[in-house]
Design a protein around this motif. Structure first.
Motif, PDB file in Angstrom:
ATOM      1  N   SER A 187       9.549   2.234   4.929  1.00  0.00           N
ATOM      2  CA  SER A 187       9.484   1.084   4.018  1.00  0.00           C
ATOM      3  C   SER A 187      10.624   1.183   3.004  1.00  0.00           C
ATOM      4  CB  SER A 187       8.152   1.073   3.260  1.00  0.00           C
ATOM      5  OG  SER A 187       8.260   0.232   2.107  1.00  0.00           O
ATOM      6  N   VAL A 188      11.497   0.177   3.001  1.00  0.00           N
ATOM      7  CA  VAL A 188      12.629   0.157   2.069  1.00  0.00           C
ATOM      8  C   VAL A 188      12.111   0.149   0.632  1.00  0.00           C
ATOM      9  CG1 VAL A 188      14.584  -1.226   1.275  1.00  0.00           C
ATOM     10  CG2 VAL A 188      14.165  -0.951   3.730  1.00  0.00           C
ATOM     11  N   GLY A 189      11.257  -0.807   0.326  1.00  0.00           N
ATOM     12  CA  GLY A 189      10.789  -0.962  -1.059  1.00  0.00           C
ATOM     13  C   GLY A 189       9.994   0.221  -1.551  1.00  0.00           C
ATOM     14  N   ASP A 213       0.817  -1.229   0.000  1.00  0.00           N
ATOM     15  CA  ASP A 213       0.000   0.000   0.000  1.00  0.00           C
ATOM     16  C   ASP A 213       0.842   1.267   0.000  1.00  0.00           C
ATOM     17  OD1 ASP A 213       0.706  -1.044   2.578  1.00  0.00           O
ATOM     18  OD2 ASP A 213      -0.519   0.513   3.486  1.00  0.00           O
ATOM     19  N   LEU A 214       1.994   1.217   0.663  1.00  0.00           N
ATOM     20  CA  LEU A 214       2.829   2.435   0.731  1.00  0.00           C
ATOM     21  C   LEU A 214       3.464   2.745  -0.630  1.00  0.00           C
ATOM     22  CD1 LEU A 214       4.540   1.935   4.209  1.00  0.00           C
ATOM     23  CD2 LEU A 214       2.404   3.093   3.669  1.00  0.00           C
ATOM     24  N   ARG A 238      16.459 -16.125   5.619  1.00  0.00           N
ATOM     25  CA  ARG A 238      17.380 -15.855   6.728  1.00  0.00           C
ATOM     26  C   ARG A 238      17.244 -16.943   7.804  1.00  0.00           C
ATOM     27  NH1 ARG A 238      20.381 -12.681   3.592  1.00  0.00           N
ATOM     28  NH2 ARG A 238      19.132 -11.061   2.654  1.00  0.00           N
ATOM     29  N   ASP A 247      16.971  -8.513   9.062  1.00  0.00           N
ATOM     30  CA  ASP A 247      17.503  -9.614   8.264  1.00  0.00           C
ATOM     31  C   ASP A 247      18.653 -10.342   8.955  1.00  0.00           C
ATOM     32  OD1 ASP A 247      17.069  -8.039   4.997  1.00  0.00           O
ATOM     33  OD2 ASP A 247      15.669  -8.904   6.440  1.00  0.00           O
ATOM     34  N   ILE A 253       9.830  -5.356  12.876  1.00  0.00           N
ATOM     35  CA  ILE A 253       9.584  -5.013  11.468  1.00  0.00           C
ATOM     36  C   ILE A 253       8.534  -5.926  10.840  1.00  0.00           C
ATOM     37  CG2 ILE A 253      10.651  -4.724   9.191  1.00  0.00           C
ATOM     38  CD1 ILE A 253      11.737  -2.721  11.185  1.00  0.00           C
TER      39      ILE A 253
HETATM   40  C1  EPZ Z   1      13.196  -5.062   2.164  1.00  0.00           C
HETATM   41  O1  EPZ Z   1      11.900  -5.618   2.058  1.00  0.00           O
HETATM   42  C2  EPZ Z   1      14.150  -6.227   2.035  1.00  0.00           C
HETATM   43  N1  EPZ Z   1      13.978  -6.866   0.728  1.00  0.00           N
HETATM   44  C3  EPZ Z   1      13.879  -7.247   3.146  1.00  0.00           C
HETATM   45  O2  EPZ Z   1      14.863  -8.288   3.039  1.00  0.00           O
HETATM   46  C4  EPZ Z   1      14.066  -6.550   4.495  1.00  0.00           C
HETATM   47  O3  EPZ Z   1      13.748  -7.451   5.527  1.00  0.00           O
HETATM   48  C5  EPZ Z   1      13.135  -5.333   4.568  1.00  0.00           C
HETATM   49  O4  EPZ Z   1      13.393  -4.448   3.447  1.00  0.00           O
HETATM   50  C6  EPZ Z   1      13.322  -4.537   5.854  1.00  0.00           C
HETATM   51  O5  EPZ Z   1      14.644  -4.110   5.953  1.00  0.00           O
HETATM   52  C7  EPZ Z   1      14.521  -6.286  -0.358  1.00  0.00           C
HETATM   53  O6  EPZ Z   1      15.138  -5.236  -0.276  1.00  0.00           O
HETATM   54  C8  EPZ Z   1      14.319  -6.997  -1.667  1.00  0.00           C
HETATM   55  P1  EPZ Z   1       9.738  -2.863   3.945  1.00  0.00           P
HETATM   56  P2  EPZ Z   1      10.623  -4.630   1.904  1.00  0.00           P
HETATM   57  O7  EPZ Z   1       8.860  -2.283   2.901  1.00  0.00           O
HETATM   58  O8  EPZ Z   1      10.996  -3.445   1.120  1.00  0.00           O
HETATM   59  C9  EPZ Z   1       5.455  -3.026   5.949  1.00  0.00           C
HETATM   60  C10 EPZ Z   1      15.657 -10.459   2.885  1.00  0.00           C
HETATM   61  O9  EPZ Z   1      15.704 -11.362   3.724  1.00  0.00           O
HETATM   62  N2  EPZ Z   1       4.976  -2.459   4.678  1.00  0.00           N
HETATM   63  O10 EPZ Z   1      10.809  -2.025   4.536  1.00  0.00           O
HETATM   64  O11 EPZ Z   1       9.476  -5.449   1.457  1.00  0.00           O
HETATM   65  C11 EPZ Z   1       5.964  -4.440   5.781  1.00  0.00           C
HETATM   66  O12 EPZ Z   1       4.902  -5.353   5.866  1.00  0.00           O
HETATM   67  C12 EPZ Z   1      14.415  -9.610   2.757  1.00  0.00           C
HETATM   68  O13 EPZ Z   1      16.594 -10.150   2.109  1.00  0.00           O
HETATM   69  C13 EPZ Z   1       3.648  -2.052   4.573  1.00  0.00           C
HETATM   70  O14 EPZ Z   1       2.883  -2.165   5.520  1.00  0.00           O
HETATM   71  O15 EPZ Z   1      10.394  -4.210   3.422  1.00  0.00           O
HETATM   72  C14 EPZ Z   1       6.934  -4.576   6.922  1.00  0.00           C
HETATM   73  O16 EPZ Z   1       6.210  -4.915   8.098  1.00  0.00           O
HETATM   74  C15 EPZ Z   1      13.301 -10.086   3.678  1.00  0.00           C
HETATM   75  N3  EPZ Z   1       3.215  -1.525   3.393  1.00  0.00           N
HETATM   76  C16 EPZ Z   1       7.507  -3.168   7.062  1.00  0.00           C
HETATM   77  O17 EPZ Z   1       6.599  -2.299   6.386  1.00  0.00           O
HETATM   78  C17 EPZ Z   1       4.049  -1.363   2.319  1.00  0.00           C
HETATM   79  O18 EPZ Z   1       3.615  -0.854   1.276  1.00  0.00           O
HETATM   80  C18 EPZ Z   1       8.881  -2.988   6.431  1.00  0.00           C
HETATM   81  O19 EPZ Z   1       8.800  -3.455   5.104  1.00  0.00           O
HETATM   82  C19 EPZ Z   1       5.405  -1.782   2.451  1.00  0.00           C
HETATM   83  C20 EPZ Z   1       5.841  -2.317   3.639  1.00  0.00           C
END
Ligand code: EPZ
Length: 422
Positions: free
Chosen positions: A165-167, A126-127, A374, A308, A330
């Motif tokens: 949120s990283v992504g 969603d973000l 992991r 991670d 997280i």
């Molecule tokens: C990245 O995932 C990494 N993956 C993950 O690594 C890592 O654990 C994570 O960042 C946190 O550091 C890649 O970079 C490919 P987030 P990402 O968006 O971007 C919530 C590994 O083992 N959220 O920072 O998906 C989400 O559910 C992987 O290499 C929303 O609610 O992580 C989580 O609880 C696993 N809505 C929190 O935010 C959104 O739109 C952080 O997620 C996006 C995220």
């Protein structure tokens, strides 16, 4: 399905080369969609996730050539013949959502499957979607796909992330480089992989300030040109292999390791009685004396302790002196390695997002099941220190994020081999 057989075998000694970061490469690769000119990545890791992203980009019509045994990715997306990221590929790897922002920014339309959840949590996007809407994107969800349009192109806007949120930061950052006007990302993620992406985009002609802080400002430009960029060192692979001598004893030098990528992690290692020394070639790690001490861990966005590395740190705490409390803040379900470690004799009490670990003198080898990337490597670390044999099943998870783990650990004295599955 392959398995990895590990036999506890005492102290380790030698050097482990650290590869380029999977999580940097998975956002750098979609950046090729932002320009019609070639983008070449060096120091790329050789992982199955990179192959999945390669297949996705090729399905869109981008050219991706791997050179030097996979360490160089020569990419170009002169003209795309599809703007649809198919569920079949996206469901295998959530990072596929990172083609959405670049495709939308470049051609004003994109259709990307929603990734669906994964073992460690629901992981909505969603973000990502809200950030693109703040830049003028029109989004419609239909049959599991996001249909995104930006007639007349994206416009600069202010994006306030309610949580880090990283992504979503990466998607928004890439989209903003070609948006008309200025975009400000507030409460942006600060991970080194985002800094690496910004540096690559800047080489391509993007105008970006503030990466690595929680506020990033992007001045959109009309077009980006090609570039060549080295993928930053993988701080998660680095932290993982630093834990090998910590759990087994001995001394290992992680080549290419940079202390600035793992400061919060090293602070916990120091508190646990593990020494980390910066050398010309990287980071040298040794246990100071005997058993490590139990320490508490709370996972946070960078620069905090990385989620991670939580599973891997738990493996170390299973053999520490005392009781350690690990808080996973997280993801909602990232303790699946705990029941598997308990099969090896670990004493772990999980309540919601908190795991309390009471260290034991020695773990006992057992057949265990890898559940996510992991978690699988934390079971290997536990097996290195355990008495007897540990067979880690379903190691396809492992191959997503660690290149040739049995070779790297075997070279420093671990007794570890891959057992071909049927
Ligand atoms: C990245 O995932 C990494 N993956 C993950 O690594 C890592 O654990 C994570 O960042 C946190 O550091 C890649 O970079 C490919 P987030 P990402 O968006 O971007 C919530 C590994 O083992 N959220 O920072 O998906 C989400 O559910 C992987 O290499 C929303 O609610 O992580 C989580 O609880 C696993 N809505 C929190 O935010 C959104 O739109 C952080 O997620 C996006 C995220």
């Amino acid at each position: 399905m392959d398995s990895i057989l590990v036999t506890g075998n005492g102290p380790l000694d030698g050097q482990i080369p650290i590869a380029g970061a999977k999580n940097a490469c998975l956002t750098l690769m979609p950046a090729t969609l932002l320009s019609e000119e070639p983008l070449t990545l060096t120091n790329a890791p050789r992982l199955s996730d990179i192959k999945t992203m390669t297949a996705l980009l090729q399905s869109l019509g981008a050219e991706v050539t791997t050179l030097q045994d996979g360490q160089v990715l020569a990419m170009s997306s002169h003209d795309l013949d599809s703007h649809v990221a198919d569920y079949d590929i996206v469901r295998k790897m959530r990072a596929s959502i990172l083609v959405l922002g670049p495709m939308l920014a470049r051609d004003g339309h994109a259709v990307v499957s929603l990734p669906g959840g994964c073992a460690i949590g629901a992981r909505p996007v969603d973000l990502h979607l809200k950030a693109l809407e703040a830049m003028g994107a029109e989004l419609e969800l239909k049959e599991g796909y996001v249909h995104a349009k930006a007639p007349g192109g994206l416009k600069g806007g202010v994006v306030e992330f309610p949580l880090v949120s990283v992504g979503a930061t990466e998607n928004a950052l890439m989209a903003a480089t070609l948006a008309k006007g200025t975009t400000v990302l507030k409460n942006a993620a600060r991970e080194p992989e985002i800094v690496d992406l910004a540096q690559c985009l800047r080489k391509m002609g993007a105008q970006i300030e503030g990466e690595g802080t929680s506020e990033i400002t992007i001045q959109g430009v009309d077009r980006l040109h090609g570039a060549t960029h080295p993928v930053v060192t993988d701080r998660i692979e680095l932290g993982t292999f630093m834990l090998a001598p910590a759990i087994c004893g001995g001394e290992v030098e992680c080549l290419g390791g940079r202390i600035d990528l793992v400061e919060a992690f090293c602070e916990r290692l120091d508190a646990a009685g593990v020494s980390v020394e910066e050398t010309e070639a990287g980071l040298k790690v040794a246990r100071k004396n005997g058993r490590v001490r139990a320490v508490d861990v709370v996972t946070e966005p960078f620069p905090g302790f990385p989620t991670d590395l939580q599973a891997q740190m738990m493996a170390l705490m299973c053999t520490a002196e005392g009781t350690s409390v690990l808080e996973e803040k997280i993801f909602e379900n990232r303790f699946m390695h705990a029941p598997e470690l308990m099969r090896m004799g670990a004493k772990i009490d999980v309540h919601g997002g908190t795991a309390t670990v009471t260290g034991v003198e020695r773990l006992k080898g057992a057949p265990v099941m890898a559940t996510d990337l992991r978690a699988s490597v934390s079971l290997i670390l536990a097996g290195l220190a355990a008495e007897g044999e540990t067979l880690v099943n379903r190691v396809y998870h492992l191959d997503r994020g660690y290149e040739r783990v049995e070779e790297k650990l075997g070279n420093v004295g671990a007794r570890i081999e891959r057992v071909q599955g049927e």
